[in-house]
Design a protein around this motif. Structure first.
Motif, PDB file in Angstrom:
ATOM      1  N   TYR A   1     -40.671 -47.838  18.619  1.00 19.37           N
ATOM      2  CA  TYR A   1     -39.412 -47.265  18.824  1.00 19.37           C
ATOM      3  C   TYR A   1     -38.539 -48.152  18.805  1.00 19.37           C
ATOM      4  O   TYR A   1     -38.540 -48.988  20.004  1.00 19.37           O
ATOM      5  CB  TYR A   1     -39.085 -45.924  19.539  1.00 19.37           C
TER       6      TYR A   1
ATOM      7  N   LEU B   1     -32.603 -41.153  21.320  1.00 20.37           N
ATOM      8  CA  LEU B   1     -33.688 -40.426  20.765  1.00 20.37           C
ATOM      9  C   LEU B   1     -33.338 -38.780  20.831  1.00 20.37           C
ATOM     10  O   LEU B   1     -32.893 -38.501  21.904  1.00 20.37           O
ATOM     11  CB  LEU B   1     -34.899 -40.720  21.511  1.00 20.37           C
TER      12      LEU B   1
ATOM     13  N   LEU C   1     -43.248 -38.517  15.582  1.00 20.63           N
ATOM     14  CA  LEU C   1     -41.855 -39.193  15.528  1.00 20.63           C
ATOM     15  C   LEU C   1     -41.560 -39.545  14.046  1.00 20.63           C
ATOM     16  O   LEU C   1     -42.367 -40.115  13.313  1.00 20.63           O
ATOM     17  CB  LEU C   1     -41.981 -40.552  16.385  1.00 20.63           C
TER      18      LEU C   1
ATOM     19  N   ASP D   1     -35.501 -40.673  14.269  1.00 27.38           N
ATOM     20  CA  ASP D   1     -35.140 -40.712  15.803  1.00 27.38           C
ATOM     21  C   ASP D   1     -35.469 -39.243  16.468  1.00 27.38           C
ATOM     22  O   ASP D   1     -34.839 -39.041  17.552  1.00 27.38           O
ATOM     23  CB  ASP D   1     -33.346 -41.010  16.034  1.00 27.38           C
TER      24      ASP D   1
END
Length: 130
Positions: free
Chosen positions: A43, A48, A86, A89
């Protein structure tokens, strides 16, 4: 003619019978007693969005460059559903059971220091400041 017990009474009876049957088999679940599973996500963002689906989740700022998710899960009955993805975001984590179910789950999410995190749409103590 005999009166119908009605849908509410029928559902309550089914639930009571199932609970009694499972209780007799000694079904007990405790996620903390299970071996954890972990998954890491690359990431590079500064913020997030964490969606937990109301599963117990500890959120921790850590000295790392990726996001690490650790999951503990235990189930004795029901159809399991386990998610950790994921996309963009948004980190979506979930663990549970459906149907007549007995399960327990918890997560620990470690994010790099300096990332702002919204957990289930709410601000957390983790901010974009280092």
């Amino acid at each position: 003619m005999f009166p119908s017990p009605g849908p509410r009474r029928s559902v309550a009876l089914v639930v009571a019978v199932a609970a009694a049957a499972l209780g007799l088999t000694g079904c007990s679940v405790d996620a903390s007693q299970q071996k954890p599973e972990s998954k890491s996500f690359r990431y590079a963002g500064t913020a997030l969005k964490l969606t937990t689906h109301e599963v117990a989740t500890d959120l921790v700022a850590a000295d790392r460059k990726d996001i690490k998710v650790t999951r503990w899960f235990d189930a004795a009955a029901g159809s399991e559903h386990l998610t950790w993805t994921l996309k963009g975001d948004t980190l979506d984590i979930d663990a549970g059971c459906s149907g007549i179910a007995f399960c327990d789950a918890k997560f620990r999410v470690e994010v790099p220091r300096g990332i702002a995190v919204l957990k289930d749409g709410r601000k957390t103590g983790l901010t974009g400041k280092k």
